[in-house]
Design a protein around this motif. Structure first.
Motif, PDB file in Angstrom:
ATOM      1  N   GLY A  32       0.892  -1.185  -0.108  1.00 34.66           N
ATOM      2  CA  GLY A  32       0.024  -0.078  -0.011  1.00 34.66           C
ATOM      3  C   GLY A  32       0.901   1.300   0.033  1.00 34.66           C
ATOM      4  N   THR A  33       2.076   1.033   0.556  1.00 33.06           N
ATOM      5  CA  THR A  33       2.741   2.377   0.622  1.00 33.06           C
ATOM      6  C   THR A  33       3.243   2.924  -0.608  1.00 33.06           C
ATOM      7  OG1 THR A  33       3.706   1.836   2.761  1.00 33.06           O
ATOM      8  CG2 THR A  33       4.964   3.378   1.560  1.00 33.06           C
ATOM      9  N   TYR A  34       3.552   1.799  -1.778  1.00 37.37           N
ATOM     10  CA  TYR A  34       4.119   2.184  -3.045  1.00 37.37           C
ATOM     11  C   TYR A  34       3.068   1.905  -4.214  1.00 37.37           C
ATOM     12  CZ  TYR A  34       8.154   0.647  -0.122  1.00 37.37           C
ATOM     13  OH  TYR A  34       9.255   0.457   0.653  1.00 37.37           O
ATOM     14  N   ILE A  35       1.894   1.119  -3.847  1.00 38.51           N
ATOM     15  CA  ILE A  35       1.219   0.743  -5.091  1.00 38.51           C
ATOM     16  C   ILE A  35       0.861   1.947  -5.851  1.00 38.51           C
ATOM     17  CG2 ILE A  35      -0.984   0.614  -4.011  1.00 38.51           C
ATOM     18  CD1 ILE A  35       0.767  -1.901  -6.415  1.00 38.51           C
ATOM     19  N   GLU A  36       0.266   2.985  -5.353  1.00 42.06           N
ATOM     20  CA  GLU A  36      -0.094   4.220  -6.129  1.00 42.06           C
ATOM     21  C   GLU A  36       1.035   4.793  -7.184  1.00 42.06           C
ATOM     22  OE1 GLU A  36      -4.019   5.942  -3.619  1.00 42.06           O
ATOM     23  OE2 GLU A  36      -1.954   6.048  -2.675  1.00 42.06           O
TER      24      GLU A  36
ATOM     25  N   ASP B 112      -4.087  -1.781   2.864  1.00 43.10           N
ATOM     26  CA  ASP B 112      -4.950  -1.248   1.548  1.00 43.10           C
ATOM     27  C   ASP B 112      -4.840  -1.418   0.344  1.00 43.10           C
ATOM     28  OD1 ASP B 112      -2.924   0.550   1.799  1.00 43.10           O
ATOM     29  OD2 ASP B 112      -3.965   2.357   2.372  1.00 43.10           O
ATOM     30  N   SER B 113      -3.948  -2.452   0.020  1.00 45.73           N
ATOM     31  CA  SER B 113      -3.421  -2.338  -1.336  1.00 45.73           C
ATOM     32  C   SER B 113      -4.485  -2.805  -2.268  1.00 45.73           C
ATOM     33  CB  SER B 113      -2.529  -3.621  -1.387  1.00 45.73           C
ATOM     34  OG  SER B 113      -1.139  -3.190  -0.950  1.00 45.73           O
ATOM     35  N   ARG B 114      -5.371  -3.649  -1.851  1.00 43.31           N
ATOM     36  CA  ARG B 114      -6.544  -4.179  -2.744  1.00 43.31           C
ATOM     37  C   ARG B 114      -7.362  -2.956  -2.822  1.00 43.31           C
ATOM     38  NH1 ARG B 114      -9.239  -9.820  -1.981  1.00 43.31           N
ATOM     39  NH2 ARG B 114      -7.014 -10.408  -2.067  1.00 43.31           N
ATOM     40  N   MET B 115      -7.744  -2.416  -1.830  1.00 44.48           N
ATOM     41  CA  MET B 115      -8.761  -1.108  -2.261  1.00 44.48           C
ATOM     42  C   MET B 115      -8.205  -0.104  -3.078  1.00 44.48           C
ATOM     43  SD  MET B 115      -9.912   1.451   0.955  1.00 44.48           S
ATOM     44  CE  MET B 115      -8.409   2.131   1.091  1.00 44.48           C
ATOM     45  N   LYS B 116      -6.815   0.427  -2.811  1.00 46.47           N
ATOM     46  CA  LYS B 116      -6.290   1.255  -3.929  1.00 46.47           C
ATOM     47  C   LYS B 116      -6.185   0.667  -5.363  1.00 46.47           C
ATOM     48  CE  LYS B 116      -3.341   3.648  -0.331  1.00 46.47           C
ATOM     49  NZ  LYS B 116      -1.976   3.807   0.084  1.00 46.47           N
TER      50      LYS B 116
ATOM     51  N   ASP C 230       7.652  -2.344  -5.768  1.00 52.91           N
ATOM     52  CA  ASP C 230       8.362  -1.233  -4.955  1.00 52.91           C
ATOM     53  C   ASP C 230       9.416  -0.615  -5.751  1.00 52.91           C
ATOM     54  OD1 ASP C 230       9.671  -3.557  -4.818  1.00 52.91           O
ATOM     55  OD2 ASP C 230      10.403  -3.280  -2.441  1.00 52.91           O
ATOM     56  N   ASP C 231       9.371  -1.176  -7.090  1.00 55.71           N
ATOM     57  CA  ASP C 231      10.538  -0.637  -8.125  1.00 55.71           C
ATOM     58  C   ASP C 231       9.869   0.475  -8.805  1.00 55.71           C
ATOM     59  OD1 ASP C 231      12.691  -2.345  -7.013  1.00 55.71           O
ATOM     60  OD2 ASP C 231      11.907  -3.831  -8.556  1.00 55.71           O
ATOM     61  N   MET C 232      10.841   1.022  -9.613  1.00 56.27           N
ATOM     62  CA  MET C 232      10.478   2.103 -10.497  1.00 56.27           C
ATOM     63  C   MET C 232      10.828   2.056 -11.878  1.00 56.27           C
ATOM     64  SD  MET C 232       8.526   4.119  -8.647  1.00 56.27           S
ATOM     65  CE  MET C 232       8.582   5.747  -9.399  1.00 56.27           C
TER      66      MET C 232
ATOM     67  N   GLU D  63      13.458   6.010  -1.026  1.00 59.52           N
ATOM     68  CA  GLU D  63      12.278   6.669  -1.625  1.00 59.52           C
ATOM     69  C   GLU D  63      12.571   6.486  -3.198  1.00 59.52           C
ATOM     70  OE1 GLU D  63      10.263   8.515   0.038  1.00 59.52           O
ATOM     71  OE2 GLU D  63      11.375   7.665   1.975  1.00 59.52           O
ATOM     72  N   ALA D  64      13.311   5.406  -3.583  1.00 57.49           N
ATOM     73  CA  ALA D  64      13.548   5.073  -4.893  1.00 57.49           C
ATOM     74  C   ALA D  64      14.373   6.231  -5.746  1.00 57.49           C
ATOM     75  CB  ALA D  64      11.970   4.706  -5.667  1.00 57.49           C
ATOM     76  N   LYS D  65      15.088   6.873  -5.113  1.00 59.75           N
ATOM     77  CA  LYS D  65      15.821   7.920  -5.711  1.00 59.75           C
ATOM     78  C   LYS D  65      17.051   7.157  -5.978  1.00 59.75           C
ATOM     79  CE  LYS D  65      13.627  12.031  -3.236  1.00 59.75           C
ATOM     80  NZ  LYS D  65      13.848  13.041  -2.421  1.00 59.75           N
ATOM     81  N   GLY D  66      17.760   7.445  -7.273  1.00 59.62           N
ATOM     82  CA  GLY D  66      18.752   6.805  -7.612  1.00 59.62           C
ATOM     83  C   GLY D  66      20.221   7.315  -6.845  1.00 59.62           C
TER      84      GLY D  66
END
Length: 251
Positions: free
Chosen positions: A16-20, A46-50, A94-96, A127-130
């Protein structure tokens, strides 16, 4: 090739933290003819709800809801079974991806007439910043070469199912299932082609599974001996090379 559907398979477990951000990042791809299959592996957050909210906004997005948690390998296999595209890409929640990831890999695949391509990637922080640490990839990778270098990162791969049977892409339910799957494909006579351009950011939380060095050592050794059934001397040979290269990647 550039008009064919790409099926993007994402195993989701308490993401849920990353999925959006993950979904939005896929929607920003310059290649727009895709379907996003989000396989929820019985999340308790809340992953499924999002995901359900996004399914209402974009018909290219689908939720596949599992009632029992079975792990990433079987979640990906569920996605493969439901995929309608000629091309299959894996993405971890969680990857970008960079915006041109699909477009550039499709062009590269066509150029090489390849069934299996992968790209370079950059390590990212929480934070997925390189971080500036880039893993470069070879132009080609055969089975023997792959045994001593786990350079293929799951979120970078793309497969053409007109050239590669879907059953070969399915992952065994073992630790380091992705590496085991790549080896099986290559062992069956395919060559993986590397696009030496960063198209993915590999998010590495401080307590991630991959950062546990002892666990990684056990996983790779078990793959050599149990999955590939390599001899003890050949396992040691590949292990020494693997350990050296793995250490270099993290310097």
């Amino acid at each position: 090739m550039m008009n064919h559907l790409v099926s993007i398979i994402v195993p989701v477990y308490n993401a849920g933290t990353y999925i959006e951000d993950t979904i939005e990042m896929v929607r920003c791809q310059t290649y727009a003819h895709w379907e996003l299959l989000l396989v929820d592996d019985a999340s308790s957050d809340d992953s499924r709800m999002k995901i359900e909210e996004y399914c209402k906004k974009d018909k290219r997005i689908s939720l596949i809801a599992k009632e029992k948690n079975e792990g990433a390998a079987l979640a990906r296999n569920t996605g493969i079974a439901g995929a309608g595209g000629r091309f299959i890409a894996f993405l971890d929640a969680d990857d970008m991806w960079l915006p041109q990831k699909l477009e550039k890999e499709l062009q590269f695949m066509e150029q090489k007439n390849a069934a299996f391509v992968f790209s370079s990637y950059e390590f990212g922080d929480e934070e997925a910043k390189g971080t500036g640490k880039v893993v470069k990839v070879p132009e080609t990778l055969t089975y023997r070469e792959a045994l001593s270098r786990t350079v293929i990162f799951t979120s970078t791969v793309l497969f053409d199912t007109e050239k590669l049977n879907k059953t070969l892409i399915q992952m065994p339910n073992v630790k380091s299932e992705d590496t085991a799957a790549w080896w099986r494909i290559l062992r069956n006579g395919y060559t993986a082609y590397g696009l030496n351009e960063v198209l993915v950011i590999y998010r590495r939380p401080r307590k991630s599974l991959s950062s546990n060095k002892l666990a990684a050592i056990k996983r790779i050794w078990n793959l050599y001996r149990r999955e590939e059934k390599l001899s003890l001397p050949y396992s040691i040979y590949n292990f020494v090379l693997w350990a050296f290269r793995a250490a270099l990647r993290r310097i």
